[in-house]
Design an enzyme around this catalytic site. Structure first.
Site, PDB file in Angstrom:
ATOM      1  N   ALA A 188       0.806  -1.216   0.000  1.00 24.93           N
ATOM      2  CA  ALA A 188       0.000   0.000   0.000  1.00 24.93           C
ATOM      3  C   ALA A 188       0.841   1.268   0.000  1.00 24.93           C
ATOM      4  CB  ALA A 188      -0.940  -0.002   1.201  1.00 24.93           C
ATOM      5  N   SER A 203       4.393   1.019  -1.305  1.00 28.45           N
ATOM      6  CA  SER A 203       5.371   0.866  -2.374  1.00 28.45           C
ATOM      7  C   SER A 203       5.145  -0.462  -3.072  1.00 28.45           C
ATOM      8  CB  SER A 203       6.811   0.949  -1.848  1.00 28.45           C
ATOM      9  OG  SER A 203       7.092  -0.160  -1.012  1.00 28.45           O
ATOM     10  N   GLY A 204       5.653  -0.550  -4.287  1.00 26.36           N
ATOM     11  CA  GLY A 204       5.571  -1.784  -5.042  1.00 26.36           C
ATOM     12  C   GLY A 204       6.939  -2.182  -5.541  1.00 26.36           C
ATOM     13  N   ARG A 205       7.139  -3.501  -5.722  1.00 26.77           N
ATOM     14  CA  ARG A 205       8.426  -3.998  -6.190  1.00 26.77           C
ATOM     15  C   ARG A 205       8.187  -5.092  -7.213  1.00 26.77           C
ATOM     16  NH1 ARG A 205      10.360  -6.072  -0.681  1.00 26.77           N
ATOM     17  NH2 ARG A 205       8.252  -6.890  -0.881  1.00 26.77           N
ATOM     18  N   ASP A 259      -1.090 -10.790  -0.282  1.00 31.14           N
ATOM     19  CA  ASP A 259       0.333 -10.826   0.052  1.00 31.14           C
ATOM     20  C   ASP A 259       0.615 -11.614   1.325  1.00 31.14           C
ATOM     21  OD1 ASP A 259      -0.736  -8.895   1.768  1.00 31.14           O
ATOM     22  OD2 ASP A 259       0.451  -7.250   0.974  1.00 31.14           O
ATOM     23  N   THR A 292       3.266  -2.700   6.943  1.00 31.91           N
ATOM     24  CA  THR A 292       2.290  -1.627   7.152  1.00 31.91           C
ATOM     25  C   THR A 292       1.192  -2.108   8.095  1.00 31.91           C
ATOM     26  OG1 THR A 292       2.745  -0.783   4.935  1.00 31.91           O
ATOM     27  CG2 THR A 292       0.720  -0.046   5.988  1.00 31.91           C
TER      28      THR A 292
END
Length: 496
Positions: free
Chosen positions: A18, A20-22, A242, A264
């Site tokens: 929520a 950051s993305g990788r 996730d 988070t």
């Protein structure tokens, strides 16, 4: 489609958070398990006129960029996407997105659980779904949209990882581990709870066909393949929630373990074979979510490091230059133990804002010493979070009739040594910290098995993680140790 050579399987593990993305390249062989981060991007809800939206097209663009980078750096056999749960997009009859998806932190569900309760009681809802009744569950989001133009026009609802997979492949569906978080999924039958949706007046036909983690969604659309430089590469449905992927990534052995997926949010609980649907479990707000290989994740959503990251952001806005996270954590080690503890799950900590002031308000209301400095507030947050871990792991074990020999703490929180030590002290059992990238590892392992790797079950996957990744042990300190604190007394203070 399935690699036949002896070379390791290499996949793109898209792990969306929520904040950051990788996109990771994950290489899996008989004795090999390697992750390489090749693309990272910021993420976050966008406020518009008091509402909170996801920039889902921007996320899609970043996913494409990351896949293209993984493809550029080596042969690629598969792609899998995991993300946070409950949020969704609505598509019209031409499969066009009707509006940007709302964030689960959007205030539109205020009062909706009470509205739902008039039609379906909490007990009835839990008996079907086994789900912790959080105000942002998909069922409450959808009920808040009844009568809206978007829901009236919707032909299909796709949860976010499934929406992104749909844009890659043109194949719609709902992966079961994520569907199980919606409040519209029957935890016993592992199918949509159609009768429940009908009772609530929801258009149940928008719920897509369910699919298992490890199933092939489909090959990339030609235009997508051309853009990212790939052909005939399948998208695999992983544990697309996730946490489901993260629990696959827990390097457990034969011991009876509890897990904490700390980021988070914190997801705290046990892996079981069957759901726990007792009235006691419902009253304690425990959830039964689907896991990989038909397991059940019996867990509690606990406020996570979001509270600390929001506090750091507030201090940065106030230009407190000594309030960087590394400096705060280093100083908090020597701060007085358990001086101030608060209910870290108070709903006032759910939404963005001035978190330090909220922590001080909670302390004042509880009759606790008010933390005045960033270091004191940081220690209050971490002590309170460890207390929440203690309370909920012990409660989960009691409700499920299980013993806990060790706690596996994975995710970003596993890199926070102070939090890991406090958790061991609070629970009185060893904590094994790591891997930090458990979700991406679980994502990659499920893909690799679908593509032919000799990983027949979760035990084999976890054994490979243990062979290839180190974990850090944290042993509980005696009460007499310097600055270790009296956890029994602190727990009583929070529950009073």
């Amino acid at each position: 489609m399935i690699p036949r050579s002896a070379e390791p399987i290499r996949v793109a593990a898209v792990d969306l958070g929520a904040t950051s993305g990788r996109v990771m390249a994950c290489r899996v062989g008989a004795r090999t398990l390697h992750l390489e981060q090749l693309h990272r991007f910021p993420n976050g809800a966008v406020p518009v006129h008091g509402d909170l939206y996801w920039d889902v097209l921007g996320i899609h663009r970043e996913v494409l960029t990351g896949i293209r980078e993984v493809a550029r750096t080596g042969r690629l056999h598969g792609i899998g996407i995991d993300s946070w749960a409950v949020d969704y997009g609505l598509l019209d009859c031409d499969d066009r997105l009707l509006a940007n998806p709302r964030s689960h932190r959007d205030p539109r569900t205020d009062g909706v659980p009470a509205q739902v309760r008039k039609t379906v009681t909490d007990t009835e809802l839990y008996d079907v779904t086994g789900l912790q009744q959080l105000p942002f569950n998909t069922v409450y989001q959808l009920v808040s949209e009844i009568g809206s133009p978007a829901l009236e026009a919707a032909e299909r609802m796709l949860l976010l990882p499934d929406l992104l997979s749909f844009w890659l492949t043109g194949q719609a569906g709902a992966e079961r581990t994520n569907a199980s978080t919606t409040g519209l999924y029957d935890v016993r039958t592992r199918e949509w709870a159609i009768d429940l949706a009908k009772r609530l007046g929801l258009p149940w036909a928008i719920l897509p066909q369910l699919r298992d983690p490890g199933s092939v969604v489909g090959p990339l659309l030609p235009e997508v393949g051309e853009y990212v430089g790939l052909a005939d590469v399948p998208v695999i449905a992983v544990g697309s929630h996730d946490t489901a992927s993260a629990v696959v990534g827990v390097p457990a052995g034969e011991e009876s373990f509890a897990f904490i997926s700390s980021g988070t949010w914190s997801l705290v609980g046990l892996e079981l074979e069957t759901p726990v649907l007792s009235e006691e479990a419902r009253a304690a707000d425990f959830t039964n979510e689907g896991g990989v290989d038909d397991t059940i994740r019996f867990l509690k959503n606990v406020m996570g490091l979001w509270v600390l990251s929001e506090s750091v952001r507030t201090w940065a806005d106030k230009r407190l230059t000594d309030a960087s996270l590394p400096a705060l954590l280093a100083a908090a080690v020597d701060a007085p133990a358990l001086r101030t503890v608060v209910d870290i799950n108070d709903p006032r900590l759910l939404t963005p804002g001035d978190m330090p002031t909220r922590i001080q308000d909670l302390a004042r209301e509880a009759g606790e010493p008010i933390p005045r400095t960033p270091v004191a507030i940081t220690r209050t947050i971490l002590d309170s979070l460890a207390l929440a871990y203690r309370r909920n792991i012990r409660l989960a074990a009691s409700l499920a009739g299980r013993d806990v020999d060790v706690v596996h703490l994975v995710g970003g929180g596993s890199q926070n040594s102070l939090l890991c030590q406090l958790t061991a002290d609070a629970l009185g059992v060893p904590v094994l910290a790591g891997p930090a990238e458990a979700a991406a590892l679980g994502n990659g392992l499920v893909q690799a098995r679908a593509l032919g790797a000799d990983l027949p079950d979760l035990a084999a996957m976890r054994a490979l993680i243990r062979r290839t990744h180190d974990v850090r042990p944290f042993l509980p300190r005696p009460r007499s140790a310097p600055n270790s604190g009296d956890w029994e007394a602190a727990a009583a203070r929070v529950s009073r």
